[in-house]
Design an enzyme around this catalytic site. Structure first.
Site, PDB file in Angstrom:
ATOM      1  N   GLY A 211       0.834  -1.188   0.000  1.00 37.31           N
ATOM      2  CA  GLY A 211       0.000   0.000   0.000  1.00 37.31           C
ATOM      3  C   GLY A 211       0.868   1.236   0.000  1.00 37.31           C
ATOM      4  O   GLY A 211       2.063   1.161   0.312  1.00 37.31           O
TER       5      GLY A 211
ATOM      6  N   GLN B 271       3.143  10.041   1.085  1.00 37.23           N
ATOM      7  CA  GLN B 271       4.448   9.368   1.020  1.00 37.23           C
ATOM      8  C   GLN B 271       5.206   9.707  -0.260  1.00 37.23           C
ATOM      9  O   GLN B 271       6.394   9.407  -0.364  1.00 37.23           O
ATOM     10  CB  GLN B 271       4.286   7.852   1.126  1.00 37.23           C
ATOM     11  CG  GLN B 271       3.889   7.388   2.516  1.00 37.23           C
ATOM     12  CD  GLN B 271       3.810   5.885   2.558  1.00 37.23           C
ATOM     13  OE1 GLN B 271       2.825   5.315   2.106  1.00 37.23           O
ATOM     14  NE2 GLN B 271       4.841   5.233   3.064  1.00 37.23           N
TER      15      GLN B 271
ATOM     16  N   CYS C 154       6.920  -0.316   6.713  1.00 32.25           N
ATOM     17  CA  CYS C 154       6.445   0.894   6.038  1.00 32.25           C
ATOM     18  C   CYS C 154       7.545   1.354   5.085  1.00 32.25           C
ATOM     19  O   CYS C 154       8.712   1.378   5.467  1.00 32.25           O
ATOM     20  CB  CYS C 154       6.166   1.975   7.078  1.00 32.25           C
ATOM     21  SG  CYS C 154       5.601   3.526   6.357  1.00 32.25           S
ATOM     22  N   LEU C 155       7.168   1.710   3.864  1.00 36.67           N
ATOM     23  CA  LEU C 155       8.178   2.136   2.883  1.00 36.67           C
ATOM     24  C   LEU C 155       8.895   3.406   3.335  1.00 36.67           C
ATOM     25  O   LEU C 155       9.996   3.688   2.869  1.00 36.67           O
ATOM     26  CB  LEU C 155       7.532   2.345   1.509  1.00 36.67           C
ATOM     27  CG  LEU C 155       6.947   1.085   0.851  1.00 36.67           C
ATOM     28  CD1 LEU C 155       6.295   1.436  -0.479  1.00 36.67           C
ATOM     29  CD2 LEU C 155       8.003   0.006   0.660  1.00 36.67           C
TER      30      LEU C 155
ATOM     31  N   HIS D 214      -3.339   1.042   7.982  1.00 33.11           N
ATOM     32  CA  HIS D 214      -1.997   1.633   7.939  1.00 33.11           C
ATOM     33  C   HIS D 214      -1.985   2.862   7.013  1.00 33.11           C
ATOM     34  O   HIS D 214      -1.466   3.923   7.381  1.00 33.11           O
ATOM     35  CB  HIS D 214      -1.000   0.568   7.455  1.00 33.11           C
ATOM     36  CG  HIS D 214       0.408   1.043   7.306  1.00 33.11           C
ATOM     37  ND1 HIS D 214       1.429   0.609   8.134  1.00 33.11           N
ATOM     38  CD2 HIS D 214       0.985   1.909   6.432  1.00 33.11           C
ATOM     39  CE1 HIS D 214       2.560   1.202   7.759  1.00 33.11           C
ATOM     40  NE2 HIS D 214       2.320   2.003   6.730  1.00 33.11           N
ATOM     41  N   GLU D 215      -2.590   2.715   5.822  1.00 34.53           N
ATOM     42  CA  GLU D 215      -2.580   3.827   4.856  1.00 34.53           C
ATOM     43  C   GLU D 215      -3.489   4.965   5.309  1.00 34.53           C
ATOM     44  O   GLU D 215      -3.158   6.142   5.104  1.00 34.53           O
ATOM     45  CB  GLU D 215      -2.980   3.339   3.457  1.00 34.53           C
ATOM     46  CG  GLU D 215      -2.111   2.230   2.862  1.00 34.53           C
ATOM     47  CD  GLU D 215      -0.613   2.442   2.990  1.00 34.53           C
ATOM     48  OE1 GLU D 215      -0.160   3.602   3.017  1.00 34.53           O
ATOM     49  OE2 GLU D 215       0.120   1.434   3.093  1.00 34.53           O
TER      50      GLU D 215
ATOM     51  N   HIS E  71      -1.606   7.091   7.539  1.00 34.22           N
ATOM     52  CA  HIS E  71      -0.726   8.014   6.808  1.00 34.22           C
ATOM     53  C   HIS E  71      -1.470   9.303   6.434  1.00 34.22           C
ATOM     54  O   HIS E  71      -0.923  10.401   6.548  1.00 34.22           O
ATOM     55  CB  HIS E  71      -0.201   7.368   5.518  1.00 34.22           C
ATOM     56  CG  HIS E  71       1.050   6.558   5.704  1.00 34.22           C
ATOM     57  ND1 HIS E  71       2.226   7.103   6.182  1.00 34.22           N
ATOM     58  CD2 HIS E  71       1.309   5.258   5.451  1.00 34.22           C
ATOM     59  CE1 HIS E  71       3.157   6.149   6.216  1.00 34.22           C
ATOM     60  NE2 HIS E  71       2.634   5.026   5.791  1.00 34.22           N
TER      61      HIS E  71
HETATM   62 CO    CO Z   1       3.514   3.167   5.577  1.00 29.71          CO
END
Ligand code: CO
Length: 164
Positions: A43, A48, A86-87, A128-129, A132
């Site tokens: 995701g 991000q 997480c990226l 999670h997203e 963000h």
């Molecule tokens: Co993340």
């Protein structure tokens, strides 16, 4: 399109509702999808990649779903804990409690309102997203022990945005 890493301040901004899915936004979404695939994420949220709009992309049931202005409209009583990466935090994983199942509502890329039921990894990735989009990050769920182990990231009681 580069994925922003902590402590990039854009990760702490609460993203704005999308009013119109215009051509520039559609282009950004296309780039988000390819960035997610390149980085092998499940995701990605628009902030991000530096865009503070309420847009997420998810890998759900082996297809890519674009969700604009996503919202939770129902959730299970049951929750569970799993490690999440997480990226924006390479090499970090934190155990996070999430609802196991969700009903969600969003607009698709052509502006149509959609509702869907999510469970398992898709429900977790959605939460999670959505975090963000509200400027919330996995380190906000870290225990004192996690913080000790990852003190490379968290060196103060509160970070520069006043979150502990
Ligand atoms: Co993340």
């Amino acid at each position: 399109m580069k994925v922003r890493r902590y402590p990039d301040p854009v990760l702490r901004i609460r993203s704005e509702e999308v009013v119109q899915t215009d051509k520039p936004l559609k282009n950004i979404i296309k780039q988000m999808v390819s960035a997610m695939k390149t980085e092998e994420g499940v995701g990605l949220a628009a902030n991000q990649v530096g865009i503070t709009k309420r847009v997420i992309v998810l890998e759900s049931a082996e297809k890519t779903v674009v969700m604009i202005n996503p919202e939770i409209i129902g959730k299970s009583k049951e929750t569970d804990f799993q490690f999440e990466g997480c990226l924006s935090f390479p090499n970090l994983s934190v155990s996070v409690e999430r609802f196991k199942e969700l009903d969600v509502e969003y607009r698709d890329i052509s502006g149509r309102s959609e509702k869907t039921h999510l469970e398992g990894i898709s429900a977790r990735a959605f939460q999670h997203e959505l975090d963000h989009l509200n400027g919330i990050l996995i380190i906000d769920y870290a225990t004192a022990e996690d913080r000790f182990n990852y003190n490379i990231y968290i060196t103060k009681e509160k970070d520069e945005y006043g979150r502990s």
